[in-house]
Design an enzyme around this catalytic site. Structure first.
Site, PDB file in Angstrom:
ATOM      1  N   TYR A  53       0.832  -1.220   0.000  1.00  0.00           N
ATOM      2  CA  TYR A  53       0.000   0.000   0.000  1.00  0.00           C
ATOM      3  C   TYR A  53       0.861   1.262   0.000  1.00  0.00           C
ATOM      4  CZ  TYR A  53      -4.038  -2.956   0.292  1.00  0.00           C
ATOM      5  OH  TYR A  53      -4.987  -3.902  -0.030  1.00  0.00           O
ATOM      6  N   GLN A  86     -15.953   2.043  -4.639  1.00  0.00           N
ATOM      7  CA  GLN A  86     -15.192   0.897  -4.125  1.00  0.00           C
ATOM      8  C   GLN A  86     -13.698   1.233  -4.158  1.00  0.00           C
ATOM      9  OE1 GLN A  86     -17.027  -3.023  -5.824  1.00  0.00           O
ATOM     10  NE2 GLN A  86     -17.546  -1.346  -7.240  1.00  0.00           N
ATOM     11  N   HIS A 104     -14.587   0.558   0.561  1.00  0.00           N
ATOM     12  CA  HIS A 104     -13.436  -0.313   0.814  1.00  0.00           C
ATOM     13  C   HIS A 104     -12.257   0.425   1.433  1.00  0.00           C
ATOM     14  CE1 HIS A 104     -15.132  -3.182  -2.482  1.00  0.00           C
ATOM     15  NE2 HIS A 104     -15.817  -3.228  -1.352  1.00  0.00           N
ATOM     16  N   SER A 177     -17.003  -4.210 -12.253  1.00  0.00           N
ATOM     17  CA  SER A 177     -17.489  -5.477 -12.836  1.00  0.00           C
ATOM     18  C   SER A 177     -18.626  -6.048 -12.007  1.00  0.00           C
ATOM     19  CB  SER A 177     -16.336  -6.479 -12.893  1.00  0.00           C
ATOM     20  OG  SER A 177     -15.902  -6.756 -11.551  1.00  0.00           O
TER      21      SER A 177
HETATM   22  N1  APR Z   1     -13.689   3.329 -18.049  1.00  0.00           N
HETATM   23  C1  APR Z   1     -14.689   2.710 -17.367  1.00  0.00           C
HETATM   24  N2  APR Z   1     -14.651   1.417 -16.989  1.00  0.00           N
HETATM   25  C2  APR Z   1     -13.556   0.700 -17.341  1.00  0.00           C
HETATM   26  C3  APR Z   1     -12.474   1.261 -18.053  1.00  0.00           C
HETATM   27  C4  APR Z   1     -12.573   2.642 -18.417  1.00  0.00           C
HETATM   28  N3  APR Z   1     -11.607   3.253 -19.092  1.00  0.00           N
HETATM   29  N4  APR Z   1     -11.542   0.280 -18.252  1.00  0.00           N
HETATM   30  C5  APR Z   1     -12.023  -0.842 -17.667  1.00  0.00           C
HETATM   31  N5  APR Z   1     -13.239  -0.598 -17.138  1.00  0.00           N
HETATM   32  C6  APR Z   1     -14.135  -1.523 -16.426  1.00  0.00           C
HETATM   33  C7  APR Z   1     -13.905  -2.990 -16.705  1.00  0.00           C
HETATM   34  O1  APR Z   1     -14.573  -3.375 -17.901  1.00  0.00           O
HETATM   35  C8  APR Z   1     -14.532  -3.639 -15.464  1.00  0.00           C
HETATM   36  O2  APR Z   1     -15.929  -3.871 -15.655  1.00  0.00           O
HETATM   37  O3  APR Z   1     -13.890  -1.393 -15.040  1.00  0.00           O
HETATM   38  C9  APR Z   1     -14.333  -2.578 -14.385  1.00  0.00           C
HETATM   39  C10 APR Z   1     -13.287  -2.957 -13.358  1.00  0.00           C
HETATM   40  O4  APR Z   1     -13.720  -4.121 -12.693  1.00  0.00           O
HETATM   41  P1  APR Z   1     -12.772  -4.734 -11.543  1.00  0.00           P
HETATM   42  O5  APR Z   1     -11.377  -4.813 -12.025  1.00  0.00           O
HETATM   43  O6  APR Z   1     -13.454  -5.985 -11.032  1.00  0.00           O
HETATM   44  O7  APR Z   1     -12.776  -3.625 -10.392  1.00  0.00           O
HETATM   45  P2  APR Z   1     -13.902  -3.343  -9.328  1.00  0.00           P
HETATM   46  O8  APR Z   1     -15.253  -3.761  -9.823  1.00  0.00           O
HETATM   47  O9  APR Z   1     -13.740  -1.953  -8.864  1.00  0.00           O
HETATM   48  O10 APR Z   1     -13.464  -4.336  -8.119  1.00  0.00           O
HETATM   49  C11 APR Z   1     -14.231  -4.268  -6.931  1.00  0.00           C
HETATM   50  O11 APR Z   1     -12.683  -5.805  -5.926  1.00  0.00           O
HETATM   51  O12 APR Z   1     -10.538  -6.478  -5.539  1.00  0.00           O
HETATM   52  C12 APR Z   1     -11.596  -5.805  -5.003  1.00  0.00           C
HETATM   53  O13 APR Z   1     -11.502  -4.183  -3.354  1.00  0.00           O
HETATM   54  C13 APR Z   1     -11.249  -4.383  -4.698  1.00  0.00           C
HETATM   55  O14 APR Z   1     -12.692  -2.451  -4.822  1.00  0.00           O
HETATM   56  C14 APR Z   1     -12.237  -3.586  -5.544  1.00  0.00           C
HETATM   57  C15 APR Z   1     -13.355  -4.573  -5.774  1.00  0.00           C
END
Ligand code: APR
Length: 234
Positions: A53, A86, A104, A177
């Site tokens: 971190y 998040q 989070h 996601s």
């Molecule tokens: N603009 C908007 N969305 C985007 C972009 C962009 N330029 N690029 C990618 N994405 C989308 C992806 O398609 C995906 O649906 O962002 C999303 C990211 O999903 P994740 O990687 O699963 O991240 P997130 O949903 O924030 O994860 C939730 O998981 O690991 C834990 O605590 C962590 O807060 C996090 C939580």
């Protein structure tokens, strides 16, 4: 004023240089979630987690909000706006959003490792003091740890976020996601009849029976399109 509630995830910070968690070359391809984002991982190897971190914090202070964050903040002129995120970065705040709920935790904050949600022990780090080390103590004498909600820990802000979602006239999902609960479950608190928009360049599975208006674009382009739609409806 109508109430608009956002639920944002890692995708909104991609244009600020942050990788997502589950996308191609996502953070979880480089690190094991259980090592750096779980309470067991912290107790197994606190210095590995503290340094993980510290590294992310350095990247954060060198990055800046993008157009997507700024457009979200700009809607405060027209709507009673709540941003539920998040993300642990402070890019929404630095873009001007004044009502941000971090489900989070927050990367710029550190806290007690024996009672992480004790407000007396939460400290905000500054660009001058970005790192913490083994041996740094919180006010209660315990080891200082990141103020992050790890897998295996409760999500104290979920109740406040759910209350906001239940009162939303408009609900907007950007850059998540919807894989991680309870955050992803927020969409199910949105009242029937409330318009839900979803901005993401990739398809996102939403819970059965929930109807969303999808804008299949990145955060900045998607927010430009959404702002036009919302202001035309006012
Ligand atoms: N603009 C908007 N969305 C985007 C972009 C962009 N330029 N690029 C990618 N994405 C989308 C992806 O398609 C995906 O649906 O962002 C999303 C990211 O999903 P994740 O990687 O699963 O991240 P997130 O949903 O924030 O994860 C939730 O998981 O690991 C834990 O605590 C962590 O807060 C996090 C939580």
């Amino acid at each position: 004023m109508k109430k608009i509630v956002f639920l944002t995830g890692a995708g909104i910070s991609v244009e600020s240089g942050f990788s997502t968690f589950r996308g191609a070359n996502g953070l979880w391809e480089e690190y094991k979630v259980e090592d750096v984002a779980s309470i067991e991982g912290y107790w197994r190897n606190p210095s590995l987690v503290i340094n993980f971190y510290n590294k992310l914090r350095k990247q954060l202070v060198e990055s800046s909000p993008n157009e997507g964050h700024r457009l979200v903040a700009s809607l405060e002129e027209h709507f009673d706006t709540t941003v539920v995120t998040q993300n642990v970065d402070d890019l929404h705040e630095r873009a001007g959003s004044s009502n941000v709920i971090h489900l989070h935790g927050e990367l710029m904050k550190v806290t007690s490792s024996s009672n992480p949600n004790d407000p007396r022990c939460i400290q905000t780090l500054t660009p001058e003091r970005l790192d913490i080390h083994i041996g740094d103590k919180a006010k209660d004498g315990s080891q200082l740890r990141p103020f992050i909600v790890w897998f295996g820990e409760a999500v104290p802000m979920m109740e406040e976020a759910a209350k906001a979602a239940m009162q939303a006239d408009i609900f907007v999902v950007i850059g998540t996601s919807l894989n991680v609960y309870p955050a992803a479950g927020l969409i199910s608190y949105v009242p029937q009849g409330t318009k839900i928009y979803l901005i993401d360049p990739n398809p996102v599975r939403v819970p059965y029976g929930i109807d969303v208006h999808t804008i299949q674009k990145g955060a900045s382009e998607g927010m430009k399109e959404l702002k036009e739609i919302l202001l035309a409806q006012k």
